[in-house]
Design a protein around this motif. Structure first.
Motif, PDB file in Angstrom:
ATOM      1  N   LEU A 141      -0.223  -1.508   4.048  1.00  0.00           N
ATOM      2  CA  LEU A 141      -1.686  -1.447   4.179  1.00  0.00           C
ATOM      3  C   LEU A 141      -2.206  -2.316   5.320  1.00  0.00           C
ATOM      4  N   ASN A 142      -1.371  -3.194   5.854  1.00  0.00           N
ATOM      5  CA  ASN A 142      -1.836  -4.033   6.969  1.00  0.00           C
ATOM      6  C   ASN A 142      -1.907  -3.260   8.283  1.00  0.00           C
ATOM      7  N   ARG A 143      -1.366  -2.032   8.300  1.00  0.00           N
ATOM      8  CA  ARG A 143      -1.334  -1.290   9.560  1.00  0.00           C
ATOM      9  C   ARG A 143      -1.627   0.198   9.419  1.00  0.00           C
ATOM     10  N   HIS A 144      -1.736   0.698   8.199  1.00  0.00           N
ATOM     11  CA  HIS A 144      -1.989   2.134   8.013  1.00  0.00           C
ATOM     12  C   HIS A 144      -3.440   2.463   8.329  1.00  0.00           C
ATOM     13  N   ALA A 145      -3.684   3.657   8.856  1.00  0.00           N
ATOM     14  CA  ALA A 145      -5.029   4.016   9.336  1.00  0.00           C
ATOM     15  C   ALA A 145      -6.028   4.225   8.210  1.00  0.00           C
ATOM     16  N   VAL A 146      -5.625   4.836   7.102  1.00  0.00           N
ATOM     17  CA  VAL A 146      -6.606   5.211   6.079  1.00  0.00           C
ATOM     18  C   VAL A 146      -6.213   4.817   4.661  1.00  0.00           C
ATOM     19  N   ALA A 147      -4.960   4.479   4.420  1.00  0.00           N
ATOM     20  CA  ALA A 147      -4.484   4.250   3.052  1.00  0.00           C
ATOM     21  C   ALA A 147      -5.182   3.058   2.398  1.00  0.00           C
ATOM     22  N   THR A 148      -5.428   3.192   1.094  1.00  0.00           N
ATOM     23  CA  THR A 148      -6.013   2.124   0.285  1.00  0.00           C
ATOM     24  C   THR A 148      -5.030   1.763  -0.834  1.00  0.00           C
ATOM     25  N   ARG A 149      -5.381   0.796  -1.641  1.00  0.00           N
ATOM     26  CA  ARG A 149      -4.482   0.402  -2.734  1.00  0.00           C
ATOM     27  C   ARG A 149      -4.265   1.536  -3.731  1.00  0.00           C
ATOM     28  N   THR A 150      -5.264   2.371  -3.887  1.00  0.00           N
ATOM     29  CA  THR A 150      -5.099   3.494  -4.820  1.00  0.00           C
ATOM     30  C   THR A 150      -4.111   4.530  -4.289  1.00  0.00           C
TER      31      THR A 150
END
Length: 465
Positions: A141-150
């Motif tokens: 998640l520190n580098r992904h464009a759109v992903a969230t914890r869910t």
């Protein structure tokens, strides 16, 4: 009253966006049957006409729009054309039409690939194939464009497709949770894509993909190592042969040459910066350092972790998207050469030009460039190479040696030595050029004539801004 408030909000949003078209597009977005004009029945004393639209039903209209429009006709849609209005203003309608009618494949959807795919989508690419076998992890998640914890635990391809559907639902998106290899090559690369983006960080898979693209005649752009770097100003786009300070590109280059006879011709995004860290040691469940291959889910894929500053892979992806979109739009962008002259070299080129003008024309009064403009001509127009030899052959030290053989001369001798009338040639080529007329060149070397005149026209446009 709620409907009236909604109408006023929509009209206000249109004003903020700066166009009547934006207002109409907003109304259409909430009302698939179209906005209506009606007179207010409340307190008829004002008698004003109100532009209004009924509320959308549970936001279902956005979902209904998915895959409605053929990619070739996307810009005929009012909402799409308004969403892409800044691109249209930049490229022009016809050029943006080429982008929206294009098909791009993105393989590898981590920090680099997710950002590349995201901006391809936002730039209006009409059809995307997203390929990755892996899932979103918490650490990504520190580098992904759109992903969230869910999204953690969701396949990366499906994660992107889900988020993309709310950004640009008209785009035809196919997501494949699939590992690229020989058995999946046809499934992934068939369909004649306009561009393939290689965002894979495994050497075996990367080499196989690049070799397949070359064999199939597909345009491909490859990303090399983005991990363990911190300096965004050192990122470049160049031929694979020119990539330096990158262990991944060096290994890929050697494998392509050894196993497939491919020497170059593949553009890559890479960093001139030396990696700031190495792969971290792999520790097993008991905390002891163990053999990484014993824990590989997929043979040949890295288990150990390389430290990553999330901004750098994001910039890699943005650069890839920009490169591909401008290529699709046929908008010419000349990348900065990897090996540059230093300031003294530009001064030498400027002095040679003055001396040449005095020798040929008896005066240097028509030299209309200074050292800074010579830098523009040499770097931006001719990539610090002879105008007759724009293919990437000499790199590194070989290119530095060629500097001593170059000089600037007028393209058209009847016009002053301005930034849009200078070409960079070797000494022997300059002598030959002075003995020929433009008419001779146009007849005998039409391709060279066309390329030079096109380049100089761009320079003239640049200086007219």
């Amino acid at each position: 009253m709620k409907e009236k408030a909604k109408c006023l909000a929509l009209i206000g949003a249109g004003v903020l966006l700066g166009s009547v078209g934006a207002t109409v597009a907003l109304l259409k977005l909430l009302n698939p049957r179209g906005a209506t004009l009606h007179s207010s029945n409340e307190g008829k004393s004002n008698g004003k006409t109100v532009l209004c639209a009924p509320a959308s039903e549970n936001g279902s209209f956005l979902k209904e729009r998915m895959h409605e429009v053929d990619p070739a006709d996307l810009l005929k849609d009012d909402i799409v054309s308004e969403q892409l209005t800044r691109n249209i203003q930049f490229f022009g309608f016809d050029a943006q039409q080429k982008v929206t009618a294009s098909y791009v494949v993105v393989i590898g959807l981590g920090g680099v690939g997710s950002h590349a795919a995201s901006m391809l989508l936002r730039s209006g690419v009409g059809r995307l194939l997203l390929v990755d076998f892996d899932q979103v992890s918490l650490s990504s998640l520190n580098r992904h464009a759109v992903a969230t914890r869910t999204d953690v635990g969701t396949p990366k391809a499906l994660c992107l497709k889900n988020h993309f559907s709310s950004i640009y639902p008209e785009c035809h998106i196919d997501a494949k949770v699939l590992l690229y290899d020989d058995s999946s090559e046809e499934e992934i690369l068939s369909g004649d894509p306009d561009f393939v983006l290689d965002c894979i960080d495994n050497i075996d898979t990367k080499v196989a993909l690049l070799a397949a693209c070359v064999r199939r005649g597909l345009k491909v752009l490859s990303a090399t190592g983005a991990g363990a770097r911190a300096d965004p100003t050192r990122i470049r786009v160049a031929d694979l042969r020119e990539s330096t300070n990158d262990p991944l590109s060096r290994s890929v280059r050697q494998r392509l040459r050894r196993d497939h006879g491919i020497e170059g011709g593949i553009p890559v995004v890479f960093s001139l910066e030396k990696p700031k860290a190495k792969l971290l040691p792999f520790k097993g469940p008991n905390g002891d350092e163990e053999k990484p291959s014993d824990y590989q889910v997929v043979p040949g894929f890295r288990v150990r972790i390389i430290p990553v500053l999330g901004t750098i892979p994001a910039i890699f992806g943005q650069i890839m998207a920009s490169y591909v979109v401008t290529q699709l739009a046929e908008f010419h962008v000349h990348m900065e050469p990897i090996v540059n002259f230093d300031t003294d070299h530009y001064g030498v080129l400027h002095q040679r030009l003055i001396e040449h003008e005095e020798l040929i024309y008896g005066t240097s009064i028509n030299v209309q460039v200074d050292v800074e403009e010579v830098m523009y001509v040499a770097k931006e127009l001719w990539h610090c190479r002879s105008a007759r030899d724009q293919a990437t052959k000499e790199v590194g030290r070989g290119m530095w040696r060629s500097v001593n053989e170059l000089m600037l001369v007028r393209w058209d001798r009847s016009k002053p030595a301005s930034a849009w009338n200078l070409i960079l040639l070797k000494f022997t080529e300059a002598d030959e050029h002075e003995s020929n007329t433009l008419e001779d060149i146009e007849i005998n070397e039409p391709e060279f004539f066309r390329r030079v005149t096109s380049t100089l026209k761009r320079a003239e446009l640049d200086f007219s801004l």
